[in-house]
Design an enzyme around this catalytic site. Structure first.
Site, PDB file in Angstrom:
ATOM      1  CG  ASN A  62      -0.462  -0.247   2.519  1.00  0.00           C
ATOM      2  OD1 ASN A  62       0.546  -0.893   2.679  1.00  0.00           O
ATOM      3  ND2 ASN A  62      -1.137   0.281   3.530  1.00  0.00           N
ATOM      4  CG  ASN A  65      -0.952  11.413  -1.410  1.00  0.00           C
ATOM      5  OD1 ASN A  65      -1.298  12.504  -0.971  1.00  0.00           O
ATOM      6  ND2 ASN A  65      -0.179  11.283  -2.457  1.00  0.00           N
ATOM      7  CB  ALA A  66      -0.313  14.216   2.820  1.00  0.00           C
ATOM      8  CB  CYS A  73      -5.263  -1.333  -1.650  1.00  0.00           C
ATOM      9  SG  CYS A  73      -6.608  -0.585  -0.723  1.00  0.00           S
ATOM     10  CD  GLU A  75      -5.307  -5.895  -1.301  1.00  0.00           C
ATOM     11  OE1 GLU A  75      -4.808  -4.751  -1.191  1.00  0.00           O
ATOM     12  OE2 GLU A  75      -5.936  -6.446  -0.387  1.00  0.00           O
ATOM     13  CB  CYS A 112     -10.912  -2.534   0.403  1.00  0.00           C
ATOM     14  SG  CYS A 112     -10.314  -1.779  -1.120  1.00  0.00           S
ATOM     15  CB  CYS A 115      -8.802  -4.390  -3.751  1.00  0.00           C
ATOM     16  SG  CYS A 115      -7.643  -3.054  -3.402  1.00  0.00           S
TER      17      CYS A 115
HETATM   18  N1  THU Z   1      -5.209  -1.597   2.588  1.00  0.00           N
HETATM   19  C1  THU Z   1      -4.631  -2.397   1.640  1.00  0.00           C
HETATM   20  O1  THU Z   1      -3.587  -2.070   1.079  1.00  0.00           O
HETATM   21  N2  THU Z   1      -5.261  -3.542   1.324  1.00  0.00           N
HETATM   22  C2  THU Z   1      -6.368  -4.042   1.959  1.00  0.00           C
HETATM   23  O2  THU Z   1      -6.826  -5.128   1.636  1.00  0.00           O
HETATM   24  C3  THU Z   1      -7.002  -3.257   3.016  1.00  0.00           C
HETATM   25  C4  THU Z   1      -6.450  -1.907   3.245  1.00  0.00           C
HETATM   26  C5  THU Z   1      -4.508  -0.369   2.962  1.00  0.00           C
HETATM   27  C6  THU Z   1      -5.156   0.915   2.559  1.00  0.00           C
HETATM   28  C7  THU Z   1      -4.574   1.870   3.578  1.00  0.00           C
HETATM   29  O3  THU Z   1      -3.283   2.281   3.148  1.00  0.00           O
HETATM   30  C8  THU Z   1      -4.391   1.008   4.809  1.00  0.00           C
HETATM   31  O4  THU Z   1      -4.393  -0.327   4.369  1.00  0.00           O
HETATM   32  C9  THU Z   1      -5.474   1.203   5.857  1.00  0.00           C
HETATM   33  O5  THU Z   1      -6.738   1.082   5.293  1.00  0.00           O
END
Ligand code: THU
Length: 163
Positions: A62, A65-66, A73, A75, A112, A115
């Site tokens: 993941n 960003n600010a 994500c 994925e 999520c 994704c």
């Molecule tokens: N996030 C992912 O990269 N994949 C997931 O399956 C769930 C959430 C990231 C998004 C964000 O950077 C952090 O996890 C918290 O939501």
């Protein structure tokens, strides 16, 4: 009036040790790549590995960003990488793991909604199922046999092609 139901089967392993060797290696790699995540805002570090049908592996993490909505994500990072590095190749499997400052990583997390939509697009595009291996740094592991199982009654490009 009628009631429809949706059911899908996934496999639950007690731990990584029960997995087939190749799947175990994919999860080990997803666990490890969490250390490369850029997640200074959530402190939730996610790693994803894809195995292509040509046997090659790619990793994603993941990238926050600010401006929070600009973050992406793990994925979708690795889905984009796969499409760029191996255009036209199919993804056989994706493993996903995480680490978190707030809690112990001892259970699977699953992708999520956005994704799931992106995974489904890739699956439709390649017309081959994408296997999804979910696990924390320790604990049980889930094997989902097709990304489409995570998004029933989905919206797909077929709707856009209807006249
Ligand atoms: N996030 C992912 O990269 N994949 C997931 O399956 C769930 C959430 C990231 C998004 C964000 O950077 C952090 O996890 C918290 O939501």
């Amino acid at each position: 009036m009628k009631t429809n139901s949706f059911e899908f089967t996934y496999t639950v392993y007690e731990s990584l040790e029960e997995l087939e060797e190749e799947d175990a290696a994919l999860l080990v790699a997803a666990r490890a790549v969490t250390s490369q995540a850029y997640a200074p805002y959530s402190n939730f570090f996610v790693g994803a590995i894809v195995k292509m049908d040509n046997g090659e592996l790619l990793s994603g993490t993941n990238q926050e960003n600010a401006s929070f909505p600009a973050g992406i994500c793990a994925e979708r990072t690795v889905l984009s990488a796969a499409s760029v590095v191996y255009p036209g190749a199919a993804i056989n499997s994706m493993s996903i793991s995480f680490r978190s400052a707030a809690s112990e990583s001892k259970h699977p997390i699953s992708p999520c909604g956005i994704c799931r939509q992106s995974l489904l697009e890739q699956e439709k595009r390649q017309q081959e199922p994408i296997r999804i291996i979910l696990g924390g740094q320790t604990g049980p592991v889930y094997l989902i046999h097709s990304a489409s199982h995570l998004l029933p009654i989905s919206f797909t490009g077929e709707e856009l092609r209807k006249s």
